[in-house]
Design a protein around this motif. Structure first.
Motif, PDB file in Angstrom:
ATOM      1  N   UNK A   1       0.806  -1.247   0.267  1.00  0.00           N
ATOM      2  CA  UNK A   1      -0.158   0.049  -0.070  1.00  0.00           C
ATOM      3  C   UNK A   1       1.047   1.240   0.126  1.00  0.00           C
ATOM      4  N   UNK A   2       1.843   1.305   0.790  1.00  0.00           N
ATOM      5  CA  UNK A   2       2.760   2.545   0.981  1.00  0.00           C
ATOM      6  C   UNK A   2       3.641   2.742  -0.321  1.00  0.00           C
ATOM      7  N   UNK A   3       3.966   1.269  -0.982  1.00  0.00           N
ATOM      8  CA  UNK A   3       4.676   1.587  -2.145  1.00  0.00           C
ATOM      9  C   UNK A   3       3.772   2.298  -3.267  1.00  0.00           C
ATOM     10  N   UNK A   4       2.534   1.848  -3.302  1.00  0.00           N
ATOM     11  CA  UNK A   4       1.539   2.455  -4.524  1.00  0.00           C
ATOM     12  C   UNK A   4       1.397   3.812  -4.102  1.00  0.00           C
ATOM     13  N   UNK A   5       1.217   4.182  -2.944  1.00  0.00           N
ATOM     14  CA  UNK A   5       0.946   5.503  -2.610  1.00  0.00           C
ATOM     15  C   UNK A   5       2.396   6.425  -2.918  1.00  0.00           C
ATOM     16  N   UNK A   6       3.453   5.935  -2.532  1.00  0.00           N
ATOM     17  CA  UNK A   6       4.791   6.662  -3.054  1.00  0.00           C
ATOM     18  C   UNK A   6       4.844   6.851  -4.622  1.00  0.00           C
ATOM     19  N   UNK A   7       4.573   5.778  -5.358  1.00  0.00           N
ATOM     20  CA  UNK A   7       4.662   5.976  -7.015  1.00  0.00           C
ATOM     21  C   UNK A   7       3.736   6.879  -7.348  1.00  0.00           C
ATOM     22  N   UNK A   8       2.618   6.887  -6.633  1.00  0.00           N
ATOM     23  CA  UNK A   8       1.634   7.729  -7.177  1.00  0.00           C
ATOM     24  C   UNK A   8       1.792   9.241  -6.886  1.00  0.00           C
ATOM     25  N   UNK A   9       2.459   9.387  -5.744  1.00  0.00           N
ATOM     26  CA  UNK A   9       3.018  10.742  -5.328  1.00  0.00           C
ATOM     27  C   UNK A   9       3.903  11.310  -6.545  1.00  0.00           C
ATOM     28  N   UNK A  10       4.863  10.380  -6.569  1.00  0.00           N
ATOM     29  CA  UNK A  10       6.106  10.731  -7.612  1.00  0.00           C
ATOM     30  C   UNK A  10       5.628  11.070  -8.889  1.00  0.00           C
ATOM     31  N   UNK A  11       4.583  10.206  -9.314  1.00  0.00           N
ATOM     32  CA  UNK A  11       3.882  10.523 -10.856  1.00  0.00           C
ATOM     33  C   UNK A  11       2.826  11.590 -10.926  1.00  0.00           C
ATOM     34  N   UNK A  12       2.611  11.875  -9.521  1.00  0.00           N
ATOM     35  CA  UNK A  12       1.280  13.045  -9.615  1.00  0.00           C
ATOM     36  C   UNK A  12       0.216  12.477 -10.444  1.00  0.00           C
ATOM     37  N   UNK A  13      -0.314  11.137  -9.909  1.00  0.00           N
ATOM     38  CA  UNK A  13      -1.479  10.463 -10.757  1.00  0.00           C
ATOM     39  C   UNK A  13      -2.030   9.684  -9.514  1.00  0.00           C
ATOM     40  N   UNK A  14      -3.114   9.398  -9.929  1.00  0.00           N
ATOM     41  CA  UNK A  14      -4.229   8.621  -9.127  1.00  0.00           C
ATOM     42  C   UNK A  14      -3.519   7.121  -8.809  1.00  0.00           C
ATOM     43  N   UNK A  15      -3.758   6.549  -7.600  1.00  0.00           N
ATOM     44  CA  UNK A  15      -3.165   5.174  -7.494  1.00  0.00           C
ATOM     45  C   UNK A  15      -3.629   4.271  -8.471  1.00  0.00           C
ATOM     46  N   UNK A  16      -4.833   4.453  -8.773  1.00  0.00           N
ATOM     47  CA  UNK A  16      -5.469   3.438  -9.721  1.00  0.00           C
ATOM     48  C   UNK A  16      -4.886   3.431 -11.043  1.00  0.00           C
ATOM     49  N   UNK A  17      -4.160   4.625 -11.180  1.00  0.00           N
ATOM     50  CA  UNK A  17      -3.636   4.987 -12.737  1.00  0.00           C
ATOM     51  C   UNK A  17      -2.004   4.463 -12.965  1.00  0.00           C
ATOM     52  N   UNK A  18      -1.602   4.238 -11.777  1.00  0.00           N
ATOM     53  CA  UNK A  18      -0.285   3.663 -11.617  1.00  0.00           C
ATOM     54  C   UNK A  18      -0.139   2.181 -12.060  1.00  0.00           C
ATOM     55  N   UNK A  19       0.715   2.083 -12.981  1.00  0.00           N
ATOM     56  CA  UNK A  19       0.968   0.519 -13.387  1.00  0.00           C
ATOM     57  C   UNK A  19       1.460  -0.387 -12.397  1.00  0.00           C
ATOM     58  N   UNK A  20       0.963  -1.586 -12.371  1.00  0.00           N
ATOM     59  CA  UNK A  20       1.744  -2.543 -11.454  1.00  0.00           C
ATOM     60  C   UNK A  20       3.057  -2.882 -11.680  1.00  0.00           C
ATOM     61  N   UNK A  21       3.536  -2.632 -12.696  1.00  0.00           N
ATOM     62  CA  UNK A  21       4.762  -2.759 -12.894  1.00  0.00           C
ATOM     63  C   UNK A  21       5.820  -1.789 -12.205  1.00  0.00           C
ATOM     64  N   UNK A  22       5.088  -0.573 -12.122  1.00  0.00           N
ATOM     65  CA  UNK A  22       5.746   0.680 -11.464  1.00  0.00           C
ATOM     66  C   UNK A  22       5.896   0.294  -9.887  1.00  0.00           C
ATOM     67  N   UNK A  23       4.776  -0.336  -9.472  1.00  0.00           N
ATOM     68  CA  UNK A  23       4.513  -0.555  -8.063  1.00  0.00           C
ATOM     69  C   UNK A  23       5.597  -1.703  -7.576  1.00  0.00           C
ATOM     70  N   UNK A  24       5.621  -2.728  -8.653  1.00  0.00           N
ATOM     71  CA  UNK A  24       6.547  -3.697  -8.143  1.00  0.00           C
ATOM     72  C   UNK A  24       7.996  -3.185  -8.141  1.00  0.00           C
TER      73      UNK A  24
END
Length: 268
Positions: free
Chosen positions: A15-38
């Motif tokens: 969960x925290x990883x998804x939130x970090x990537x979303x903040x970096x990309x300035x995007x919604x969590x649902x729009x962050x690719x799973x590959x980026x979270x991985x």
């Protein structure tokens, strides 16, 4: 795991990883690719999927449970209707192709076929969203006995639709007037008019039978009802630019045309 068992909760680190990537990309969590979270976690995408139970729904629910809206894009159908409406308003009805709508809505042409069935059905959906037809059908379907209030409600709905941005209804009317024989317009024409007469035409026929309005062809009554206000609102953006030619408020315009219509067709 038996069918009665609940899926394992999503680990907090994911969960925290998804939130970090979303903040970096300035995007919604649902729009962050799973590959980026991985990559953020340091695992493979397939491993991430296994830890999520096979899909990202559990991750989105865990993010929501953490107090964050996962967001994401609107469904394809909604994005396509909005994109098609913007194209019609800016470039006319002829500009609307599945390919252009797909590009503007950030989806595939295949997904548009899945959502609508084809271009004709997509145009019908856009028309229904930005025209007053559905709301007018609801007004007349209530079988009102007060002709005066019904007419004024119809005028208010028509005025709202014709002034609404994007200007879909004015653009479609302009196409109908400029190219009435255009074959690409015929599917929409063949859809709109039968539906109009099934709703508004049926109401007018009942009003005639009840002795509340003159016995005239429904087509002529519909045109007498709509044409003055439609013409005024189509030309209003132009006349407002003419010095010393003030336009009355829309409410006053609607009342004036409603009074004129009722004087013309209503029976004592």
């Amino acid at each position: 795991m038996s069918n009665s068992e609940s899926p394992a909760p999503v680990p907090s680190e994911l969960v925290q990883a998804a939130l970090r990537v979303a903040r970096k990309r300035k995007a919604a969590v649902a729009d962050v690719p799973l590959q980026a979270i991985a990559l953020e976690v340091g695992i493979s995408r397939s491993t991430l999927l296994r830890r999520l139970g096979g899909g990202r729904q559990a991750l989105d629910e865990a993010v929501r449970a953490a107090g964050v809206d996962p967001g994401g894009q609107k469904p394809v159908r909604e994005r396509a209707i909005e994109a098609g409406a913007a194209l019609i308003s800016s470039h006319g009805l002829a500009s609307v192709s599945l390919e252009r709508v797909a590009a503007a809505a950030q989806c595939s042409v295949h997904s548009l076929y899945a959502a609508f069935g084809g271009r004709d059905e997509m145009l019908q959906a856009i028309f229904l969203r930005y025209s007053p037809l559905v709301d007018v059908e609801a007004v007349v379907a209530a079988q009102p006995e007060d002709l005066d209030s019904t007419v004024r409600k119809i005028y208010a709905l028509l005025a709202t639709a014709l002034q609404r941005e994007p200007r879909v209804l004015p653009a479609i009317l302009a196409e109908f007037l400029a190219r009435p024989q255009d074959e690409t317009l015929q599917p929409l024409v063949q859809y709109v008019y039968p539906r109009l007469f099934a709703g508004v035409g049926k109401w007018l026929t009942a009003e005639i039978a009840a002795g509340r309005i003159r016995d005239l062809p429904p087509l002529l009554i519909i045109q007498q009802l709509s044409s003055p206000l439609v013409m005024h609102l189509l030309l209003r953006p132009i006349t407002q630019q003419v010095p010393d030619l003030p336009a009355p408020p829309i409410e006053e315009v609607c009342d004036t045309f409603a009074d004129a219509f009722l004087r013309a067709v209503a029976l004592p």
